[in-house]
Design a protein around this motif. Structure first.
Motif, PDB file in Angstrom:
ATOM      1  N   ALA A 108       0.902  -1.251   0.042  1.00 35.93           N
ATOM      2  CA  ALA A 108      -0.130   0.115  -0.231  1.00 35.93           C
ATOM      3  C   ALA A 108       0.812   1.277   0.009  1.00 35.93           C
ATOM      4  CB  ALA A 108      -0.881   0.036   1.089  1.00 35.93           C
ATOM      5  N   GLN A 109       2.178   1.314   0.425  1.00 33.96           N
ATOM      6  CA  GLN A 109       2.986   2.389   0.567  1.00 33.96           C
ATOM      7  C   GLN A 109       4.395   2.292  -0.728  1.00 33.96           C
ATOM      8  OE1 GLN A 109       2.231   0.856   3.726  1.00 33.96           O
ATOM      9  NE2 GLN A 109       0.600   2.318   3.636  1.00 33.96           N
ATOM     10  N   ALA A 110       4.104   1.181  -1.538  1.00 29.71           N
ATOM     11  CA  ALA A 110       5.094   0.971  -2.543  1.00 29.71           C
ATOM     12  C   ALA A 110       4.938   1.846  -3.771  1.00 29.71           C
ATOM     13  CB  ALA A 110       5.069  -0.560  -2.723  1.00 29.71           C
ATOM     14  N   SER A 111       3.675   2.441  -4.023  1.00 31.06           N
ATOM     15  CA  SER A 111       3.771   3.252  -5.256  1.00 31.06           C
ATOM     16  C   SER A 111       4.822   4.190  -5.338  1.00 31.06           C
ATOM     17  CB  SER A 111       2.277   3.724  -5.345  1.00 31.06           C
ATOM     18  OG  SER A 111       2.217   4.533  -6.557  1.00 31.06           O
ATOM     19  N   GLY A 112       5.406   4.375  -6.554  1.00 29.15           N
ATOM     20  CA  GLY A 112       6.498   5.453  -6.621  1.00 29.15           C
ATOM     21  C   GLY A 112       7.890   4.864  -6.031  1.00 29.15           C
ATOM     22  N   ARG A 113       7.926   3.680  -5.604  1.00 28.25           N
ATOM     23  CA  ARG A 113       9.134   3.088  -4.881  1.00 28.25           C
ATOM     24  C   ARG A 113       9.787   2.225  -5.943  1.00 28.25           C
ATOM     25  NH1 ARG A 113       9.318   4.028   0.600  1.00 28.25           N
ATOM     26  NH2 ARG A 113      11.446   3.583   0.482  1.00 28.25           N
ATOM     27  N   VAL A 114      11.298   2.154  -5.859  1.00 28.60           N
ATOM     28  CA  VAL A 114      12.008   1.432  -6.656  1.00 28.60           C
ATOM     29  C   VAL A 114      12.136  -0.080  -6.129  1.00 28.60           C
ATOM     30  CG1 VAL A 114      14.247   1.176  -8.134  1.00 28.60           C
ATOM     31  CG2 VAL A 114      13.125   3.531  -7.530  1.00 28.60           C
ATOM     32  N   VAL A 115      11.862  -1.016  -6.858  1.00 36.38           N
ATOM     33  CA  VAL A 115      12.070  -2.494  -6.504  1.00 36.38           C
ATOM     34  C   VAL A 115      13.455  -2.802  -6.240  1.00 36.38           C
ATOM     35  CG1 VAL A 115      11.548  -4.690  -6.966  1.00 36.38           C
ATOM     36  CG2 VAL A 115       9.835  -3.428  -7.261  1.00 36.38           C
ATOM     37  N   ALA A 116      13.807  -3.230  -5.234  1.00 37.89           N
ATOM     38  CA  ALA A 116      15.330  -3.653  -4.927  1.00 37.89           C
ATOM     39  C   ALA A 116      15.914  -4.834  -5.217  1.00 37.89           C
ATOM     40  CB  ALA A 116      15.468  -3.225  -3.345  1.00 37.89           C
ATOM     41  N   ALA A 117      14.941  -6.020  -5.172  1.00 39.15           N
ATOM     42  CA  ALA A 117      15.236  -7.474  -5.293  1.00 39.15           C
ATOM     43  C   ALA A 117      13.858  -7.885  -6.327  1.00 39.15           C
ATOM     44  CB  ALA A 117      15.536  -8.077  -3.995  1.00 39.15           C
ATOM     45  N   PRO A 118      14.336  -9.095  -6.835  1.00 42.50           N
ATOM     46  CA  PRO A 118      13.079  -9.504  -7.633  1.00 42.50           C
ATOM     47  C   PRO A 118      11.924  -9.993  -6.589  1.00 42.50           C
ATOM     48  CG  PRO A 118      15.047 -10.500  -8.424  1.00 42.50           C
ATOM     49  CD  PRO A 118      15.571  -9.836  -7.154  1.00 42.50           C
ATOM     50  N   VAL A 119      10.686  -9.748  -7.130  1.00 37.61           N
ATOM     51  CA  VAL A 119       9.508  -9.879  -6.305  1.00 37.61           C
ATOM     52  C   VAL A 119       8.917 -11.116  -6.925  1.00 37.61           C
ATOM     53  CG1 VAL A 119       7.323  -9.126  -5.735  1.00 37.61           C
ATOM     54  CG2 VAL A 119       9.254  -7.515  -5.809  1.00 37.61           C
ATOM     55  N   MET A 120       8.351 -12.062  -5.949  1.00 34.04           N
ATOM     56  CA  MET A 120       7.714 -13.397  -6.412  1.00 34.04           C
ATOM     57  C   MET A 120       6.404 -13.312  -5.986  1.00 34.04           C
ATOM     58  SD  MET A 120      10.257 -14.177  -8.209  1.00 34.04           S
ATOM     59  CE  MET A 120      11.963 -13.661  -7.985  1.00 34.04           C
ATOM     60  N   ALA A 121       5.287 -14.001  -6.595  1.00 31.12           N
ATOM     61  CA  ALA A 121       4.233 -14.094  -6.000  1.00 31.12           C
ATOM     62  C   ALA A 121       4.068 -15.008  -4.848  1.00 31.12           C
ATOM     63  CB  ALA A 121       3.170 -14.898  -7.483  1.00 31.12           C
ATOM     64  N   ARG A 122       3.195 -14.520  -4.040  1.00 30.47           N
ATOM     65  CA  ARG A 122       3.019 -15.598  -2.734  1.00 30.47           C
ATOM     66  C   ARG A 122       2.128 -16.574  -2.948  1.00 30.47           C
ATOM     67  NH1 ARG A 122       0.485 -13.008   2.785  1.00 30.47           N
ATOM     68  NH2 ARG A 122       0.526 -14.997   3.984  1.00 30.47           N
ATOM     69  N   ARG A 123       1.279 -16.247  -3.690  1.00 31.87           N
ATOM     70  CA  ARG A 123       0.216 -17.325  -4.189  1.00 31.87           C
ATOM     71  C   ARG A 123      -0.233 -16.840  -5.609  1.00 31.87           C
ATOM     72  NH1 ARG A 123      -5.849 -16.902  -1.263  1.00 31.87           N
ATOM     73  NH2 ARG A 123      -6.604 -14.892  -2.709  1.00 31.87           N
ATOM     74  N   SER A 124      -1.181 -17.896  -6.090  1.00 32.95           N
ATOM     75  CA  SER A 124      -1.459 -17.891  -7.529  1.00 32.95           C
ATOM     76  C   SER A 124      -2.706 -16.810  -7.527  1.00 32.95           C
ATOM     77  CB  SER A 124      -1.784 -19.203  -8.221  1.00 32.95           C
ATOM     78  OG  SER A 124      -0.871 -20.103  -8.100  1.00 32.95           O
ATOM     79  N   ASN A 125      -2.711 -16.357  -8.918  1.00 28.87           N
ATOM     80  CA  ASN A 125      -3.874 -15.556  -9.124  1.00 28.87           C
ATOM     81  C   ASN A 125      -4.376 -15.888 -10.642  1.00 28.87           C
ATOM     82  OD1 ASN A 125      -5.809 -13.244  -8.871  1.00 28.87           O
ATOM     83  ND2 ASN A 125      -4.881 -12.481 -10.590  1.00 28.87           N
ATOM     84  N   PRO A 126      -5.889 -16.679 -10.552  1.00 27.65           N
ATOM     85  CA  PRO A 126      -6.665 -16.854  -9.226  1.00 27.65           C
ATOM     86  C   PRO A 126      -6.015 -18.072  -8.312  1.00 27.65           C
ATOM     87  CG  PRO A 126      -7.756 -16.991 -11.248  1.00 27.65           C
ATOM     88  CD  PRO A 126      -6.290 -17.036 -11.778  1.00 27.65           C
ATOM     89  N   PRO A 127      -6.427 -17.784  -6.890  1.00 27.27           N
ATOM     90  CA  PRO A 127      -5.504 -19.195  -6.190  1.00 27.27           C
ATOM     91  C   PRO A 127      -6.180 -20.371  -6.655  1.00 27.27           C
ATOM     92  CG  PRO A 127      -7.017 -17.543  -4.959  1.00 27.27           C
ATOM     93  CD  PRO A 127      -7.120 -16.903  -6.241  1.00 27.27           C
ATOM     94  N   ALA A 128      -7.295 -20.306  -7.158  1.00 33.18           N
ATOM     95  CA  ALA A 128      -7.978 -21.551  -7.462  1.00 33.18           C
ATOM     96  C   ALA A 128      -8.840 -21.527  -8.668  1.00 33.18           C
ATOM     97  CB  ALA A 128      -8.859 -22.181  -6.202  1.00 33.18           C
ATOM     98  N   PRO A 129      -9.153 -22.722  -9.254  1.00 34.51           N
ATOM     99  CA  PRO A 129      -9.845 -22.825 -10.319  1.00 34.51           C
ATOM    100  C   PRO A 129     -11.485 -21.927 -10.008  1.00 34.51           C
ATOM    101  CG  PRO A 129      -9.178 -24.773 -10.406  1.00 34.51           C
ATOM    102  CD  PRO A 129      -8.759 -24.168  -9.068  1.00 34.51           C
ATOM    103  N   ASN A 130     -11.934 -21.141 -10.718  1.00 26.17           N
ATOM    104  CA  ASN A 130     -13.241 -20.473 -10.240  1.00 26.17           C
ATOM    105  C   ASN A 130     -13.900 -20.257 -11.779  1.00 26.17           C
ATOM    106  OD1 ASN A 130     -12.723 -17.443 -11.029  1.00 26.17           O
ATOM    107  ND2 ASN A 130     -10.872 -18.186 -10.296  1.00 26.17           N
ATOM    108  N   SER A 131     -15.290 -19.695 -11.373  1.00 24.08           N
ATOM    109  CA  SER A 131     -16.196 -19.604 -12.409  1.00 24.08           C
ATOM    110  C   SER A 131     -16.041 -18.077 -13.077  1.00 24.08           C
ATOM    111  CB  SER A 131     -17.703 -19.633 -11.944  1.00 24.08           C
ATOM    112  OG  SER A 131     -18.518 -19.336 -12.848  1.00 24.08           O
ATOM    113  N   ALA A 132     -16.265 -17.751 -14.279  1.00 27.09           N
ATOM    114  CA  ALA A 132     -16.023 -16.300 -14.748  1.00 27.09           C
ATOM    115  C   ALA A 132     -17.287 -15.889 -14.933  1.00 27.09           C
ATOM    116  CB  ALA A 132     -15.396 -16.665 -16.071  1.00 27.09           C
ATOM    117  N   VAL A 133     -18.528 -16.470 -14.690  1.00 24.43           N
ATOM    118  CA  VAL A 133     -19.839 -16.144 -15.091  1.00 24.43           C
ATOM    119  C   VAL A 133     -20.765 -16.545 -13.869  1.00 24.43           C
ATOM    120  CG1 VAL A 133     -19.484 -15.907 -17.490  1.00 24.43           C
ATOM    121  CG2 VAL A 133     -20.404 -18.213 -16.518  1.00 24.43           C
ATOM    122  N   ASP A 134     -22.035 -15.981 -13.896  1.00 27.30           N
ATOM    123  CA  ASP A 134     -23.083 -16.644 -13.049  1.00 27.30           C
ATOM    124  C   ASP A 134     -23.622 -17.794 -14.089  1.00 27.30           C
ATOM    125  OD1 ASP A 134     -22.607 -14.810 -11.186  1.00 27.30           O
ATOM    126  OD2 ASP A 134     -24.217 -13.621 -11.697  1.00 27.30           O
TER     127      ASP A 134
END
Length: 695
Positions: free
Chosen positions: A323-349
């Motif tokens: 939330a405070q990272a906007s405008g900041r310079v990344v200092a080391a490679p950033v990896m995803a903590r979990r998948s997006n989406p985290p599980a198979p899901n529905s795209a519609v009703d």
């Protein structure tokens, strides 16, 4: 400073060719920041590694392999007459016969057993034919001359013995079939092997244990692929924050058996996973701005290239919330903590079911009670041939892999009907189809934007390693300057450069530090610079950088700050003074507001970005029709204040460096080349909007 430029993790296999389709228990490799690569057999893997190392020429490469680099004490000496583990590599390389569909690993293990009294130590023959001296079961062994495990494996919970040649955990085959490949790579690329040798070459080989370096990895792809991705990225992160060198140090002096990276350094790895402030990088060299002998006028492109080569990040590293990272310079490679989406899901009703239960024509299925909704997962399993109400974003329950839009269905209280055929996995999203857990998100040097903060949040990345904000001090000098709030006689000038440069620093994401105004008093100027060196990472001055009687900035910097006066073939803004004051870089910009502005955009901005840990920025330009005419003399790069009009890009009526109103009139710059040019209306010229400069 990182030990390596490129980090590769390899999951090895002791078996035969696994075929063209990617499979588990095969060979997988991954370069940090890239996607995993499936390598169907050891010959393909060796060719891939060799080609990659050739492509990485000039860069330092660390490759981690997930099998032991040595055997328990005494084994190497028995076979080679020496305790040198690397001599054992050559011994195996000379005797192992390996082809995609066959190899002699079981026979060689039997021959080694035959050279020892009793039965063993190798065991587990998985072939249909018997192999002399190689028992099928471990309990049939009687030889006890070598330990069952290396010393490092007694400290690594869950590790396997290197004597087992087949079955679950058959590390023995991995070692026997892997060491010959490592021996050839070591010889071909003069690779250094940890912990047996100092890692002072271009290629370093280390032994890894994936579960120690990566606690989690993508669940929606082949495990081995997700594992090497996570491990390679973890190695890169460790190298960037200094923990890799510490982990390597923990394995030094551990003998000829070899060692697993991270064992004995668990506290270091654990600390590396926690947010913490890291040491500040070293300051710039005193001669970083020095030009080669004989250089007089410097073309713009040469000046930019010299700046980029001379500068390195000078700020420390900290961890901040997404939330405070906007405008900041990344200092080391950033990896995803979990998948997006985290599980198979529905795209519609709609209504979900197993695709295998459908066919051509009208389809009618029993409708289960309940539903699956976003944030409200269905707890049960959907039986084959039944359907369930699912809403957009809902995790697909067991038994559901396809969804039909509710608009395409007829529904009663007990059944749902729709027309087939239905495409498999219709209206669904796969787990990790956007980003997989452990996947690469941002490289070091990336400047985080608002949309990036959203991505970080979606991936569960809260703490982000970023460089500290670069503190840019702005100082005005000269007796002629007064504050805009004061009444000024006609021989005095309102200070326009300082507020302009302070605003520029803020727009670029730096912490702008107002150093005020100093009159033409050398003692006062020295005191102000001394104070600034304690509060700033970079100092921008304007005026006083030439060689006149009252140019105290250049005189003082020449005496005490290693001044380098760059005469740049540029209009406006030829003089650019560069120096270090108590280790803090100083950029002496021209005094005329337009020249100061242009020099700040062209030189100060990319230089400060590099010092702040970001990439040396090149503005994005566009070729557009000219709505003006101009004859340009050769010799200097020219930047004209410009703005887009109905007929193309227009330029300000005057090119005078004091006409500051032209900066407000304009919305960008037209860049004219170094050589002679005759611009007619309609000719294409390069236009640089101020947005390309972060404004």
């Amino acid at each position: 400073m990182s030990l390596f430029d490129t980090h590769i993790a390899v999951d090895w296999s002791g078996g035969n060719d696994r075929g063209a389709t990617p499979k588990a228990d095969a060979i997988w490799a991954c370069v940090a920041g890239e996607d995993p690569v499936y390598l169907r057999n050891r010959q393909v893997a060796e060719d891939w590694l060799s080609a990659r190392l050739e492509a990485e020429a000039g860069r330092r490469v660390c490759i981690g392999f997930d099998f032991p680099f040595g055997y328990p004490e005494g084994f190497a000496k028995h076979l080679t007459g020496t305790d040198d583990a690397l001599a054992l590599w050559d011994w195996f390389e000379a005797r192992v016969e390996d082809a995609p569909k066959t190899n002699n690993r079981f026979d060689l293990a039997g021959e080694i057993n035959a050279s020892l009294p009793d039965i063993g130590p190798f065991w587990f023959n998985s072939l249909k034919r018997d192999i002399p001296h190689l028992p099928r079961k471990g309990r049939d062994r009687t030889y006890q001359g070598f330990a069952e495990r290396r010393a490092v494996e007694t400290r690594a919970k869950g590790s396997f013995t290197c004597w087992q040649m087949a079955g679950a955990g058959s590390v023995g085959s991995q070692v026997m079939m892997g060491l010959p490949v490592l021996a050839r790579l070591r010889r071909r690329f003069d690779a250094k092997v940890w912990p047996f040798e100092p890692l002072d070459g271009a290629v370093g080989l280390v032994e890894i244990w994936p579960s120690l370096l990566a606690k989690s990895f993508p669940s929606d792809e082949i495990k081995d692929a997700g594992q090497v991705r996570a491990v390679a990225n973890a190695m890169a992160v460790m190298d960037a924050d200094g923990t890799l060198s510490q982990a390597l140090s923990a394995g030094e002096g551990t003998g000829a058996e070899g060692w697993i990276l991270g064992v004995g350094a668990e506290d270091i790895l654990e600390a590396a996973m926690r947010p913490q402030d890291l040491p500040r990088p070293p300051k710039l060299r005193d001669d970083c701005f020095a030009l080669p002998a004989g250089v007089d006028w410097t073309p713009v492109d040469d000046a930019l290239a010299r700046l980029e080569a001379a500068l390195t990040p000078i700020v420390g590293v900290e961890h901040v919330s997404h939330a405070q990272a906007s405008g900041r310079v990344v200092a080391a490679p950033v990896m995803a903590r979990r998948s997006n989406p985290p599980a198979p899901n529905s795209a519609v009703d709609g209504y979900g079911f197993a695709h295998a239960a459908t066919g051509e024509g009208d389809q009618v299925m029993p409708l289960l009670h309940g539903r699956a909704a976003a944030g409200g997962a269905y707890s049960g399993e959907v039986p084959h041939g039944s359907a369930l109400r699912v809403l957009t974003g809902a995790v697909l329950p067991e038994g559901v892999d396809t969804v039909v839009l509710e608009e395409d269905c007829s529904v009663t209280a007990t059944h749902v009907a729709f027309r087939g055929p239905v495409k498999a996995r219709a209206n669904t999203r796969k787990a990790g189809e956007d980003v997989a857990a452990g996947g690469h998100v941002f490289d070091a040097g990336h400047v985080v934007r608002a949309q990036d903060a959203g991505l970080l949040a979606a991936l569960g990345v809260d703490q982000v390693p970023v460089f500290e904000r670069l503190r840019v001090g702005v100082l005005s000098t000269g007796d002629e300057l007064v504050e805009p709030s004061q009444d000024a006689p006609t021989d005095r000038t309102y200070d326009a450069n300082r507020p302009m440069l302070l605003q520029l620093a803020g727009c670029w994401g730096f912490e702008a530090v107002d150093l005020g105004h100093v009159r033409d008093d050398r003692a006062a100027l020295k005191a102000r610079l001394d104070d600034a060196a304690t509060r700033c990472d970079v100092i921008l001055t304007s005026g006083g950088a030439s060689a006149g009687d009252e140019d105290h900035v250049s005189a003082l910097l020449r005496e005490q700050g290693n001044l380098q006066a760059w005469r740049i073939a540029l209009k406006p803004g030829r003089p650019l003074a560069l120096a270090l004051w108590q280790g803090v870089p100083v950029f002496g910009l021209p005094g005329n507001p337009v020249a100061a502005f242009v020099c700040a955009l062209i030189f100060a901005r990319p230089a400060c970005l590099k010092l702040a840990g970001a990439t040396f920025s090149v503005p994005q330009g566009f070729m557009v029709p000219a709505a003006f005419e101009k004859r340009k003399k050769p010799g200097r790069r020219e930047f004209l204040r410009a703005r887009m009009g109905p007929d193309g890009v227009e330029v300000f009526a005057s090119e005078g460096s004091g006409r500051i109103s032209g900066l407000s009139w304009s919305d960008g710059l037209v860049e004219l080349p170094d050589g002679e040019a005759l611009i007619a209306r309609g000719d294409l010229v390069r236009y640089l909007p101020y947005g390309s400069f972060g404004l």
